[in-house]
Design a protein around this motif. Sequence first.
Motif, PDB file in Angstrom:
ATOM      1  N   ASN A  33       0.821  -1.212   0.000  1.00  0.00           N
ATOM      2  CA  ASN A  33       0.000   0.000   0.000  1.00  0.00           C
ATOM      3  C   ASN A  33       0.855   1.261   0.000  1.00  0.00           C
ATOM      4  O   ASN A  33       0.440   2.293  -0.529  1.00  0.00           O
ATOM      5  CB  ASN A  33      -0.938  -0.012   1.211  1.00  0.00           C
ATOM      6  N   LEU A  34       2.044   1.189   0.592  1.00  0.00           N
ATOM      7  CA  LEU A  34       2.948   2.335   0.551  1.00  0.00           C
ATOM      8  C   LEU A  34       3.381   2.623  -0.878  1.00  0.00           C
ATOM      9  O   LEU A  34       3.564   3.787  -1.268  1.00  0.00           O
ATOM     10  CB  LEU A  34       4.170   2.065   1.434  1.00  0.00           C
ATOM     11  N   ASP A  35       3.519   1.572  -1.684  1.00  0.00           N
ATOM     12  CA  ASP A  35       3.890   1.739  -3.097  1.00  0.00           C
ATOM     13  C   ASP A  35       2.698   2.187  -3.945  1.00  0.00           C
ATOM     14  O   ASP A  35       2.874   2.869  -4.958  1.00  0.00           O
ATOM     15  CB  ASP A  35       4.430   0.415  -3.661  1.00  0.00           C
ATOM     16  N   LYS A  36       1.485   1.812  -3.523  1.00  0.00           N
ATOM     17  CA  LYS A  36       0.288   2.084  -4.328  1.00  0.00           C
ATOM     18  C   LYS A  36      -0.213   3.506  -4.189  1.00  0.00           C
ATOM     19  O   LYS A  36      -0.661   4.113  -5.175  1.00  0.00           O
ATOM     20  CB  LYS A  36      -0.813   1.101  -3.926  1.00  0.00           C
ATOM     21  N   LYS A  87      11.223   2.776   2.090  1.00  0.00           N
ATOM     22  CA  LYS A  87      11.173   3.907   1.172  1.00  0.00           C
ATOM     23  C   LYS A  87      11.807   5.106   1.877  1.00  0.00           C
ATOM     24  O   LYS A  87      11.678   5.263   3.082  1.00  0.00           O
ATOM     25  CB  LYS A  87       9.729   4.207   0.757  1.00  0.00           C
ATOM     26  N   GLN A  88      12.483   5.918   1.116  1.00  0.00           N
ATOM     27  CA  GLN A  88      13.255   7.027   1.683  1.00  0.00           C
ATOM     28  C   GLN A  88      12.435   7.900   2.627  1.00  0.00           C
ATOM     29  O   GLN A  88      11.361   8.385   2.281  1.00  0.00           O
ATOM     30  CB  GLN A  88      13.817   7.899   0.549  1.00  0.00           C
ATOM     31  N   GLY A  89      12.962   8.092   3.842  1.00  0.00           N
ATOM     32  CA  GLY A  89      12.360   9.000   4.810  1.00  0.00           C
ATOM     33  C   GLY A  89      11.239   8.427   5.648  1.00  0.00           C
ATOM     34  O   GLY A  89      10.837   9.028   6.653  1.00  0.00           O
ATOM     35  N   VAL A  90      10.708   7.260   5.291  1.00  0.00           N
ATOM     36  CA  VAL A  90       9.527   6.741   5.985  1.00  0.00           C
ATOM     37  C   VAL A  90       9.845   6.250   7.399  1.00  0.00           C
ATOM     38  O   VAL A  90       8.943   6.066   8.219  1.00  0.00           O
ATOM     39  CB  VAL A  90       8.861   5.615   5.154  1.00  0.00           C
ATOM     40  N   HIS A  91      11.139   6.064   7.723  1.00  0.00           N
ATOM     41  CA  HIS A  91      11.493   5.618   9.075  1.00  0.00           C
ATOM     42  C   HIS A  91      11.079   6.643  10.133  1.00  0.00           C
ATOM     43  O   HIS A  91      10.825   6.289  11.285  1.00  0.00           O
ATOM     44  CB  HIS A  91      13.002   5.352   9.169  1.00  0.00           C
ATOM     45  N   THR A 106      -3.738   6.892   1.024  1.00  0.00           N
ATOM     46  CA  THR A 106      -4.679   7.540   0.113  1.00  0.00           C
ATOM     47  C   THR A 106      -3.951   8.475  -0.847  1.00  0.00           C
ATOM     48  O   THR A 106      -2.811   8.881  -0.594  1.00  0.00           O
ATOM     49  CB  THR A 106      -5.733   8.341   0.905  1.00  0.00           C
ATOM     50  N   ASP A 107      -4.653   8.816  -1.928  1.00  0.00           N
ATOM     51  CA  ASP A 107      -4.164   9.839  -2.856  1.00  0.00           C
ATOM     52  C   ASP A 107      -4.910  11.153  -2.664  1.00  0.00           C
ATOM     53  O   ASP A 107      -4.608  12.144  -3.343  1.00  0.00           O
ATOM     54  CB  ASP A 107      -4.349   9.371  -4.312  1.00  0.00           C
ATOM     55  N   SER A 219       5.073   9.961  -0.440  1.00  0.00           N
ATOM     56  CA  SER A 219       5.963   9.014  -1.123  1.00  0.00           C
ATOM     57  C   SER A 219       6.596   9.580  -2.388  1.00  0.00           C
ATOM     58  O   SER A 219       7.445   8.927  -3.006  1.00  0.00           O
ATOM     59  CB  SER A 219       5.193   7.730  -1.469  1.00  0.00           C
ATOM     60  N   ILE A 220       6.178  10.785  -2.797  1.00  0.00           N
ATOM     61  CA  ILE A 220       6.795  11.428  -3.968  1.00  0.00           C
ATOM     62  C   ILE A 220       7.915  12.366  -3.546  1.00  0.00           C
ATOM     63  O   ILE A 220       9.012  12.345  -4.112  1.00  0.00           O
ATOM     64  CB  ILE A 220       5.725  12.194  -4.786  1.00  0.00           C
ATOM     65  N   THR A 221       7.650  13.188  -2.545  1.00  0.00           N
ATOM     66  CA  THR A 221       8.676  14.125  -2.073  1.00  0.00           C
ATOM     67  C   THR A 221       9.517  13.535  -0.946  1.00  0.00           C
ATOM     68  O   THR A 221      10.541  14.112  -0.583  1.00  0.00           O
ATOM     69  CB  THR A 221       8.015  15.415  -1.553  1.00  0.00           C
ATOM     70  N   PHE A 222       9.078  12.384  -0.387  1.00  0.00           N
ATOM     71  CA  PHE A 222       9.751  11.702   0.734  1.00  0.00           C
ATOM     72  C   PHE A 222       9.768  12.551   2.007  1.00  0.00           C
ATOM     73  O   PHE A 222      10.615  12.348   2.874  1.00  0.00           O
ATOM     74  CB  PHE A 222      11.196  11.315   0.358  1.00  0.00           C
ATOM     75  N   GLU A 223       8.824  13.477   2.120  1.00  0.00           N
ATOM     76  CA  GLU A 223       8.766  14.340   3.299  1.00  0.00           C
ATOM     77  C   GLU A 223       7.796  13.773   4.342  1.00  0.00           C
ATOM     78  O   GLU A 223       6.774  13.183   4.000  1.00  0.00           O
ATOM     79  CB  GLU A 223       8.319  15.747   2.905  1.00  0.00           C
TER      80      GLU A 223
END
Length: 246
Positions: A33-36, A87-91, A106-107, A219-223
């Motif tokens: 779901n993190l990828d979706k 994924k980058q930054g998700v930690h 969600t989107d 997940s696009i900006t990794f913020e």
Amino acid sequence: MPRSKRSKIVSLTKVSKKTREHKHALMEEVKSNLDKWRYCWLFEVGNMRNTHLKTVRKLWKDSARIIFGRAAVMAKALGTTPEEECKQGVHQLAQNLKGQVGLLFTDSSPQEVMEWFEDFKQLDFARAGNVATKIIVLPAGPVMRRHADPPEPFPHSEEPQLRKLGLSTFMNKGVPSLHNPHQVCEEGKALTSEQAQLLKLLGEKMVEFRVGLVMRYDSITFEVEKIEGKRVSEEEKGEADEETSE
């Protein structure tokens, strides 16, 4: 007659222990779901009730995925260090996965999500340990069910239950009644199990199911951004229902 060795009492309320396969499936679901979806929100729940969480799932089923499982397992799936993160930054978000929390994927725009959850609240019955939000006093006379419209007296069949919960009732023309006023609870004090059950019978709802947004990962900006707002208090967290990732 001797009791058969094959005769065993099986509790239907026993909950099976989560297996390694369950944990692995939950971790894979979090990662997929993190990828979706673009956004991953960390949320906490006040006065958890599975029925209300299912309502949230239903209302968001076409535009989001909600996972409310074991916090430690979800954190492991995301990775709690830069070396382990999937994924980058998700930690940074994973490190805050503790206690009674869940993930919303969600989107939908951040503004839409925040406004929706700010408005969504559901009243429910308090449980033992919850703090009374107001004083409830039953007047002398018939004991009334307050949630009925109009209020109606309790049936005679429930008089033993009312006495068991602390009311000094007597029967007056087939109606459970009180000689004197009875204080059920006091504002600001924790409820006992008897008080909570009595309030439920009376139809008095004192707690509020709500979802508090804690953090958001893009997940696009990794913020990762912390959400400013009213947090769920320790009193609101209370006793959780059984966790579920459905």
